[in-house]
Enzyme design. Sequence first.
Site, PDB file in Angstrom:
ATOM      1  N   ASN A 217      -3.511  69.760  40.871  1.00  0.00           N
ATOM      2  CA  ASN A 217      -3.947  69.519  42.248  1.00  0.00           C
ATOM      3  C   ASN A 217      -5.065  70.520  42.586  1.00  0.00           C
ATOM      4  O   ASN A 217      -5.499  71.274  41.729  1.00  0.00           O
ATOM      5  CB  ASN A 217      -2.752  69.668  43.207  1.00  0.00           C
TER       6      ASN A 217
ATOM      7  N   GLY B  55     -13.498  69.006  42.648  1.00  0.00           N
ATOM      8  CA  GLY B  55     -14.861  68.757  42.185  1.00  0.00           C
ATOM      9  C   GLY B  55     -15.212  69.557  40.941  1.00  0.00           C
ATOM     10  O   GLY B  55     -14.385  70.310  40.422  1.00  0.00           O
TER      11      GLY B  55
ATOM     12  N   SER C  22      -4.793  60.486  43.727  1.00  0.00           N
ATOM     13  CA  SER C  22      -4.305  60.327  45.091  1.00  0.00           C
ATOM     14  C   SER C  22      -5.242  60.986  46.102  1.00  0.00           C
ATOM     15  O   SER C  22      -5.735  62.084  45.880  1.00  0.00           O
ATOM     16  CB  SER C  22      -2.923  60.960  45.176  1.00  0.00           C
TER      17      SER C  22
ATOM     18  N   GLY D 111      -1.349  59.791  49.216  1.00  0.00           N
ATOM     19  CA  GLY D 111      -0.004  60.341  49.306  1.00  0.00           C
ATOM     20  C   GLY D 111       0.758  59.795  50.503  1.00  0.00           C
ATOM     21  O   GLY D 111       0.243  59.782  51.613  1.00  0.00           O
TER      22      GLY D 111
ATOM     23  N   ASN E 116       4.261  64.625  44.765  1.00  0.00           N
ATOM     24  CA  ASN E 116       3.343  65.673  45.198  1.00  0.00           C
ATOM     25  C   ASN E 116       4.147  66.884  45.634  1.00  0.00           C
ATOM     26  O   ASN E 116       4.775  66.879  46.687  1.00  0.00           O
ATOM     27  CB  ASN E 116       2.491  65.139  46.356  1.00  0.00           C
TER      28      ASN E 116
ATOM     29  N   CYS F 181       0.582  70.045  47.541  1.00  0.00           N
ATOM     30  CA  CYS F 181      -0.445  69.985  48.569  1.00  0.00           C
ATOM     31  C   CYS F 181      -0.561  71.321  49.282  1.00  0.00           C
ATOM     32  O   CYS F 181       0.416  71.800  49.863  1.00  0.00           O
ATOM     33  CB  CYS F 181      -0.159  68.883  49.592  1.00  0.00           C
TER      34      CYS F 181
ATOM     35  N   GLY G  79     -12.110  67.760  38.762  1.00  0.00           N
ATOM     36  CA  GLY G  79     -13.564  67.764  38.588  1.00  0.00           C
ATOM     37  C   GLY G  79     -14.124  66.805  37.567  1.00  0.00           C
ATOM     38  O   GLY G  79     -15.253  66.979  37.104  1.00  0.00           O
TER      39      GLY G  79
ATOM     40  N   GLY H  69     -10.948  61.823  40.765  1.00  0.00           N
ATOM     41  CA  GLY H  69     -10.700  62.084  42.186  1.00  0.00           C
ATOM     42  C   GLY H  69     -11.975  62.151  42.990  1.00  0.00           C
ATOM     43  O   GLY H  69     -12.528  61.124  43.392  1.00  0.00           O
ATOM     44  N   THR H  70     -12.465  63.383  43.182  1.00  0.00           N
ATOM     45  CA  THR H  70     -13.642  63.611  44.017  1.00  0.00           C
ATOM     46  C   THR H  70     -14.823  62.709  43.627  1.00  0.00           C
ATOM     47  O   THR H  70     -15.585  62.285  44.498  1.00  0.00           O
ATOM     48  CB  THR H  70     -14.027  65.102  43.941  1.00  0.00           C
TER      49      THR H  70
END
Lengths: 307, 269
Positions: A195, A220, A24, A49, A130, A133, A247, A268-269
Site C-alpha cells: 500500500n 507513484g 483499489s 475499498g 485492506n 490504509c 509505482g 494503481g496511480t
Amino acid sequence: MAFLPDLSVDIGGLKIKNPVITASGTFGYGNELTPFYDPSLLGAIIVKGLSLKPIPGNPPPRIAETPCGLLNAIGLANIGIKAFIEERLPSLVKIKAPIITNIYGHNIKEYAEIAKRIEKVDRIAAIEINISCPNVEEGGMAFGTDPDTAAKVTNQVVKNTTKPVIVKLTPNVTDITIIAKAVESAGAQAISVTNTIMGMAVDVTTRRPKLTNIIGGLSGPAIKPIALYLVHKVVANVRIPVIGLGGIMDYHDALEFLLVGARAIQVGTANLINPKAAMEIVNGLTDFCMREKIGNINEIIGSLKTK
Amino acid sequence: MNKMLEEVVSIEFNRQIGKDTCLLGFRSASLASLAKPGQFLMIHSGRETKDPLLRRPFSIHRIQDRNKLMMLYRIVGKGTSLLSALKENDPISVIGPLGNGFALPRPNEPSLVMAGGMGIAPLFFLTQVLKRVQKHKIKMFLGFPTSQEAVLIDQLKDLNIDLSLTTEDGSLGIKGLVTDLLDQYLGQELTNKPVIYACGPTPMLKKIAQKAIKSRLRCYVSLEGYMACGLGLCQGCAVKAANNKGKPYYYVCQDGPVFSAEMIDWEVM
C-alpha cells in the site's frame, strides 16, 4: 513466427488470464474507464475499498502532487458494500474479468460481516483485505502494523468465505516479513505488497500542510524502488503468492516486479494519468514474451539473477 | 456516461497574451464536436515524463471553426510552466470533454456572467454559445487584479455584450471587485431576473453564491478542485455538499465542475 504466450497465473486458487490487476482506489467501481477500453482484457479488477457502511471521506484538499509521486488522503470514501452489490455490481455484467473487492472494517467484526455478505455474491471472485490504509483514524493501518491483529482480521475473513483471501500490507512497519508470515499462518491465500507509504507536503506560503488530513499516503513512480524491495523481501519469506504494486507505470515496471517474484502485479496511480495504462501493460507483456520467445509468463516470475 | 476520448494532438499555437497568462490552441474535430461550455480537459504535456506526474485540468476556453479548441491558462506551477514552453507542433495528450457543463438559460431569461481572472476561461465559451444559439441579453462583470493581467477585452467587446470591467488597483475600468458591481446591480429594481454564471477565485464565488441564494436568483458556479484523474477514479476533488442527506461530498470532476449555488456548503469554502 507468431505465437501467443501463456500469461495466465494462479493467485492462491484464483486463476487469471494475465497477471495485470487494477489497484483499489484507482479504478473506481469498475466501469469508469469503459469509454477507453474493455476491462475484460485485464487479469482482474480490484474496485474501490468498501466498508460495511458508507464512508464520506476526508475534507479537501485530499491530494497533492510531489516529485514523481501522488500524496493522497481520500479517507476511504466509498458507498458501502450494500450499495456496491445492489447498485454498481449489476452494471459490471459485461466485464468478463474477475472482480475482486477490497474491504475495510472499523473493527474485526466488521471485516467478518463484509466477508459474509460477499460470500453470497457469485460475481465477486476474491477478497482483498485492506489493513494498510494510512488515512483513517481507527482501524486501517493499525490492523496492519501489529502481527497478532493482522492475523486475527485475516482469520475472521477466511473463516467467513470460501473465496480466495488476499491481504494487502502496509510498508509503514519496521519488518514487513513479520506481518506477512502472520497473515500467511492465519490462512491468507495471497499477499499484496505494498500500500502507500506515509508522507506529507507543506505549503511554505500558507505554512499549512497541503492535505487537510496533514498526512497522506504516497504512491507513484517515487515509491517503486521501495515497493520492489519489499516484494523481494516478502517473496523470500512466505510460500503463498505475492502481488506486487507500487509505482508501476508501464510493462517494463511490471516485469521488474515479476522478476523479483511477484506472481501478479497491480496498476494503481498509472490509471489516473493514462486511462489505458493497465491494458497497455497487458499488451506490453504479451509483446515482450513474443519478442523474447517466452512461452509462459511463469518462466519470468522469480527468475531474478543475483549471482 | 459522457462520451470522452483520449487524443494526442499537435499544438497549433501557444503564446503569452498577458502577465503569466497564455492561450493555447489545437485542432480536434472530435473533441470540438462533443464539447459543451463549462466542460474541461485533462492535459499532460509529456506523458513519458514522471515529474510532473499528473495531468492538469483546463476548462475549454473557446471553440473556433468547429475544430479548433483553445485553452486559457495562468502559469502557476511546474506543470503550467512546462506547458507554456511548448511550441507549435509539439504533442500534448488530451482527455475530454469531462464534467457536466453549464445549464443554459430559460427562454428570455437574461444572463449575468461574472468572471474573476482566469475565471473568464470557461465563461468565454459560454458567452460565445449564448450569443450564437440564444439571442439573450448578456451582461458581463469581468475583474482582474491589475491591467497587466487583463486579457481578452477586445475579443469580448467584439461579442457585443454589455461588459463592465474592474481592477483591484483601478488601473483599468472601475476600481474594485466584480462582487462590488453585483451589490449595485442587485440594489436596482430588477424586472427580469437574470441567471448568474460565475467562475473565479473561491472567495468571489462564495460571495456571489450567498448573495444569489439570498436574492433567490438562479446561479451556477464553476469550481476548481485538486484533481488527480478527472475521471471519477480517485475521489480526490471532493467539495462539501450543502445538503447532508444525500451525498456528503460532491466530486468536481463528475458532479461538476458546474454546480448550482445552493448545492455547495459555502461555510466551509
